[in-house]
Write an enzyme that holds these catalytic residues in place. Structure first.
Site, PDB file in Angstrom:
ATOM      1  N   GLY A 212       2.213  19.267  30.129  1.00  0.00           N
ATOM      2  CA  GLY A 212       0.900  19.570  29.557  1.00  0.00           C
ATOM      3  C   GLY A 212       0.106  20.653  30.248  1.00  0.00           C
TER       4      GLY A 212
ATOM      5  N   ASP B 151      -3.737  18.915  33.146  1.00  0.00           N
ATOM      6  CA  ASP B 151      -4.284  19.232  31.823  1.00  0.00           C
ATOM      7  C   ASP B 151      -5.462  18.327  31.490  1.00  0.00           C
ATOM      8  OD1 ASP B 151      -2.675  16.967  31.689  1.00  0.00           O
ATOM      9  OD2 ASP B 151      -1.488  17.633  29.983  1.00  0.00           O
TER      10      ASP B 151
ATOM     11  N   ASP C 196      -7.211  11.011  31.777  1.00  0.00           N
ATOM     12  CA  ASP C 196      -7.599   9.976  30.807  1.00  0.00           C
ATOM     13  C   ASP C 196      -7.854   8.688  31.586  1.00  0.00           C
ATOM     14  OD1 ASP C 196      -7.806   8.125  28.801  1.00  0.00           O
ATOM     15  OD2 ASP C 196      -6.078   8.789  27.674  1.00  0.00           O
TER      16      ASP C 196
ATOM     17  N   LYS D 294     -11.813  12.852  30.287  1.00  0.00           N
ATOM     18  CA  LYS D 294     -12.464  12.017  29.274  1.00  0.00           C
ATOM     19  C   LYS D 294     -13.630  11.247  29.879  1.00  0.00           C
ATOM     20  CE  LYS D 294      -8.513  11.683  26.267  1.00  0.00           C
ATOM     21  NZ  LYS D 294      -7.480  10.848  25.631  1.00  0.00           N
TER      22      LYS D 294
ATOM     23  N   PHE E  60      -8.201  11.073  21.336  1.00  0.00           N
ATOM     24  CA  PHE E  60      -6.909  11.686  21.625  1.00  0.00           C
ATOM     25  C   PHE E  60      -6.937  13.134  21.150  1.00  0.00           C
ATOM     26  CE2 PHE E  60      -2.415  12.623  21.233  1.00  0.00           C
ATOM     27  CZ  PHE E  60      -1.959  12.133  22.442  1.00  0.00           C
TER      28      PHE E  60
ATOM     29  N   ARG F 284       1.547  21.583  21.217  1.00  0.00           N
ATOM     30  CA  ARG F 284       1.261  22.214  22.513  1.00  0.00           C
ATOM     31  C   ARG F 284       0.926  23.686  22.346  1.00  0.00           C
ATOM     32  NH1 ARG F 284       2.744  18.546  26.588  1.00  0.00           N
ATOM     33  NH2 ARG F 284       4.651  17.362  26.218  1.00  0.00           N
TER      34      ARG F 284
HETATM   35  P1  IMP Z   1      -3.708   9.321  32.441  1.00  0.00           P
HETATM   36  O1  IMP Z   1      -2.665   8.845  33.403  1.00  0.00           O
HETATM   37  O2  IMP Z   1      -4.110   8.217  31.485  1.00  0.00           O
HETATM   38  O3  IMP Z   1      -4.904   9.961  33.088  1.00  0.00           O
HETATM   39  O4  IMP Z   1      -3.033  10.390  31.501  1.00  0.00           O
HETATM   40  C1  IMP Z   1      -2.528  11.540  32.002  1.00  0.00           C
HETATM   41  C2  IMP Z   1      -1.539  12.234  31.093  1.00  0.00           C
HETATM   42  O5  IMP Z   1      -1.445  11.658  29.776  1.00  0.00           O
HETATM   43  C3  IMP Z   1      -2.020  13.644  30.878  1.00  0.00           C
HETATM   44  O6  IMP Z   1      -1.548  14.486  31.897  1.00  0.00           O
HETATM   45  C4  IMP Z   1      -1.474  13.965  29.501  1.00  0.00           C
HETATM   46  O7  IMP Z   1      -0.169  14.463  29.598  1.00  0.00           O
HETATM   47  C5  IMP Z   1      -1.480  12.637  28.774  1.00  0.00           C
HETATM   48  N1  IMP Z   1      -2.704  12.459  27.973  1.00  0.00           N
HETATM   49  C6  IMP Z   1      -3.797  11.724  28.279  1.00  0.00           C
HETATM   50  N2  IMP Z   1      -4.738  11.808  27.317  1.00  0.00           N
HETATM   51  C7  IMP Z   1      -4.225  12.631  26.370  1.00  0.00           C
HETATM   52  C8  IMP Z   1      -4.726  13.146  25.107  1.00  0.00           C
HETATM   53  O8  IMP Z   1      -5.852  12.883  24.653  1.00  0.00           O
HETATM   54  N3  IMP Z   1      -3.873  13.967  24.433  1.00  0.00           N
HETATM   55  C9  IMP Z   1      -2.639  14.321  24.877  1.00  0.00           C
HETATM   56  N4  IMP Z   1      -2.146  13.871  26.047  1.00  0.00           N
HETATM   57  C10 IMP Z   1      -2.929  13.043  26.786  1.00  0.00           C
END
Ligand code: IMP
Length: 188
Positions: free
Chosen positions: A49, A105, A108, A136, A157, A170
Site C-alpha cells: 500500500g 499508507d 486503521d 482514521k 474503507f 491501487r
Molecule cells: P491496521 O493494522 O488496522 O492499522 O491496518 C493497516 C493496513 O491495513 C494498512 O497498511 C492497509 O494496507 C490496510 N488498510 C487499513 N484500512 C484500510 C482502508 O480503508 N483501505 C484499504 N486498506 C486499508
C-alpha cells in the site's frame, strides 16, 4: 476526474483529490528535510500500500535517503483487520544505529504498525519516526506512534493511491470511498 474509466468504476466519491495529495506530500517532505538535515534516513516502505506514497514522498525530499521495503500480511479480500500480523518480506538493510523513517499508507486499527515498530525496535536503530499518509479517526489508531500524518479521515474503507480492495484500485491517483454495492459484490 473521470470515474467512468474501468479503474474508477465502483467508486462512490473522491475523498482526497490528486492536487491536495501532492500539495500535502510536498509539505511533509519539507518537514522531513528540515528534521533530518545532514542525516540520511532509511525510508522503510510498507508493501504494497505505501508504494505510491513512498515514491512521491521521496522525490519531494531534497536530502539524501536510502530506501528499503517490508511486507506484512494484510487484510486479503476483507475490509476488516484479522488482528494477525506476520512478516512476508523482511528488510535487506541492516538497521542498527540508523535513523529509520517508516512510511505507511494508512493507520486503521494500528495493529500492523505496532507490530512493525516492535520488530524494528528490537534491532536497535538510532531512532524511528513514522509518517502515515492517512489516519482514521478512531481510538485504536491514536494509541500507536505516528509522528506525521498527511490526512485524518473518517472511519470508512478507502481505496486508491496505493490502497486496494481485493487487490484492485491501487492505481487510482486519488483516495476514494467505494460504493457499498462494490464491497458487497466481492466480499467473501
Ligand atoms: P491496521 O493494522 O488496522 O492499522 O491496518 C493497516 C493496513 O491495513 C494498512 O497498511 C492497509 O494496507 C490496510 N488498510 C487499513 N484500512 C484500510 C482502508 O480503508 N483501505 C484499504 N486498506 C486499508
Amino acid at each position: 476526474m473521470n470515474l467512468d474509466q474501468p479503474r474508477g468504476r465502483g467508486v462512490a466519491r473522491i475523498l482526497i483529490d490528486e492536487e491536495r495529495l501532492q500539495a500535502r506530500i510536498r509539505e511533509m517532505a519539507a518537514e522531513l528535510d528540515a528534521h533530518y538535515g545532514k542525516d540520511e534516513p532509511l525510508l522503510v516502505g510498507v508493501l504494497n500500500g505505501a508504494v505510491t506514497f513512498m515514491t512521491d514522498l521521496m522525490r519531494a525530499m531534497s536530502i539524501h535517503v536510502v530506501i528499503d521495503f517490508m511486507a506484512v500480511s494484510s487484510y486479503g479480500a476483507s475490509t476488516k483487520s484479522s488482528g494477525v500480523v506476520r512478516i512476508l518480506k523482511d528488510l535487506g538493510e541492516e538497521i542498527e544505529g540508523r535513523r529509520l523513517l517508516v512510511v505507511e499508507d494508512i493507520v486503521d486499527s494500528g495493529l500492523t504498525l505496532q507490530y512493525l515498530l516492535d520488530v524494528l525496535g528490537r534491532r536497535n536503530p538510532k531512532d524511528i519516526r513514522v509518517v502515515a499518509l492517512l489516519k482514521k479517526v478512531k481510538a485504536e489508531a491514536a494509541s500507536v506512534q505516528v509522528d506525521q500524518v498527511g490526512f485524518t479521515i473518517p472511519d470508512e474503507f478507502v481505496v486508491g493511491y496505493g490502497l486496494d480492495y481485493a487487490g484492485r484500485y491501487r492505481n487510482l491517483p486519488y483516495v476514494a470511498v467505494l460504493d457499498p454495492a462494490t464491497l458487497n459484490e466481492t466480499e467473501p
